[in-house]
Design an enzyme around this catalytic site. Structure first.
Site, mmCIF file in Angstrom:
data_model
loop_
_atom_site.group_PDB
_atom_site.id
_atom_site.type_symbol
_atom_site.label_atom_id
_atom_site.label_comp_id
_atom_site.label_asym_id
_atom_site.label_seq_id
_atom_site.Cartn_x
_atom_site.Cartn_y
_atom_site.Cartn_z
ATOM 1 N N SER A 55 -0.016 2.961 0.479
ATOM 2 C CA SER A 55 0.712 2.983 1.504
ATOM 3 C C SER A 55 0.964 4.709 2.269
ATOM 4 O O SER A 55 0.965 4.733 3.367
ATOM 5 C CB SER A 55 2.368 2.944 1.744
ATOM 6 O OG SER A 55 2.878 3.693 0.719
ATOM 7 N N GLY A 92 1.612 -0.670 -1.242
ATOM 8 C CA GLY A 92 1.697 -0.984 -3.319
ATOM 9 C C GLY A 92 0.804 -1.346 -3.658
ATOM 10 O O GLY A 92 0.918 -1.778 -4.957
ATOM 11 N N ASN A 120 1.798 4.741 -6.938
ATOM 12 C CA ASN A 120 2.380 3.739 -7.306
ATOM 13 C C ASN A 120 2.783 3.796 -9.358
ATOM 14 O O ASN A 120 3.255 2.932 -9.731
ATOM 15 C CB ASN A 120 2.137 2.546 -6.941
ATOM 16 C CG ASN A 120 2.395 2.524 -5.031
ATOM 17 O OD1 ASN A 120 3.847 2.481 -5.301
ATOM 18 N ND2 ASN A 120 1.213 1.849 -4.917
ATOM 19 N N ASP A 203 13.530 7.144 3.115
ATOM 20 C CA ASP A 203 13.491 6.207 1.295
ATOM 21 C C ASP A 203 12.697 7.787 1.179
ATOM 22 O O ASP A 203 12.949 7.628 -0.435
ATOM 23 C CB ASP A 203 12.051 5.312 1.294
ATOM 24 C CG ASP A 203 11.009 6.620 1.879
ATOM 25 O OD1 ASP A 203 10.303 7.225 2.012
ATOM 26 O OD2 ASP A 203 10.035 5.313 1.995
ATOM 27 N N HIS A 206 7.592 8.150 1.688
ATOM 28 C CA HIS A 206 6.363 8.192 3.195
ATOM 29 C C HIS A 206 7.145 9.436 3.852
ATOM 30 O O HIS A 206 7.893 9.402 4.607
ATOM 31 C CB HIS A 206 6.691 6.827 3.411
ATOM 32 C CG HIS A 206 6.609 5.868 2.752
ATOM 33 N ND1 HIS A 206 6.878 5.012 1.919
ATOM 34 C CD2 HIS A 206 5.227 5.252 2.156
ATOM 35 C CE1 HIS A 206 7.104 3.784 0.849
ATOM 36 N NE2 HIS A 206 5.879 4.098 1.435
#
Length: 228
Positions: A55, A92, A120, A203, A206
């Protein structure tokens, strides 16, 4: 409109998305930035720079043209450089998922391949050896497809949630791979952005549009040397 047409995006079909690891506790949410990646397949005489990542590459939470790959395209256009940027970021994505979909992505000729995966893995505590193995496999596949493709690896760091030993070993993966494979390294993709609230979305992970501008500069500092 012309710039948007030039900046091509992949639409990843359902069969590819199904290969992705469970996105829970990941850097990204399953639906990415809320818009589907588009695919435009057409012949071009321009050289291709392909950004392959998660992402952070896809531009989670932003308009497509605000993500750093699109900003790189703008920089290339402003300098009159004959390159087309392709954003193949998938929210993801882990290194395992990237390894599974890479062969399909490489069905076109790629002149410069920018590999941005691993964050991730780190946030999920995936074994360091597994992340290293998957990244190496992707580097090998790119070279197998086209030995002339230049590869750039984006370095990544993670918060110390998994403990200091894991965090340190994770950070070492990227310079080690770059040295072993003699490829260009972006030392830390989020340098100057990570941990700065005003440069990240709510968040805290990002980047905002302003954050992506800094990421663009981090990428360009290395990429321009590769293009020369």
């Amino acid at each position: 409109m012309q710039d948007l047409l030039k900046f091509r995006y992949f639409f990843l079909v359902l069969c590819l998305i199904s290969c992705r690891d469970d996105p829970k506790k990941a850097l990204d949410v399953p639906e990415g930035n809320g818009s589907k990646e588009n695919i435009v397949v057409e012949e071009t005489s321009e050289k291709v720079i392909l950004f392959f990542g998660d992402s952070l590459t896809a531009g989670y939470g932003l308009e497509l043209e605000e993500a750093f790959p699109a900003l790189i395209q703008d920089r290339l256009d402003s300098l009159g450089l004959n390159y087309t940027v392709i954003n193949s970021g998938l929210s993801g994505e882990t290194t395992s998922g990237g390894r599974n979909r890479l062969n399909w992505v490489l069905n076109q000729k790629v002149d410069v391949f920018v590999l941005e995966l691993g964050a991730n893995d780190g946030l999920r505590g995936i074994p360091i050896s597994e992340t290293h193995k998957n990244l190496q496999a992707m580097i090998d596949l790119v070279r197998k497809k086209n030995v002339d493709t230049q590869i750039v690896l984006a370095g990544m760091q993670i918060p110390p949630n998994m403990g200091p030993e894991y965090t340190t070993e994770f950070r070492k993966i990227f310079p080690k791979l770059a040295e072993e494979n003699q490829i260009a390294l972006i030392p830390f993709l989020l340098e100057g952005v990570a941990g700065i609230p005003e440069l990240n979305l709510e968040d805290g992970i990002h980047p905002t549009p302003e954050g992506h501008q800094i990421v663009r500069n981090n990428v360009w500092a290395v990429l321009q040397q590769v293009l020369q």
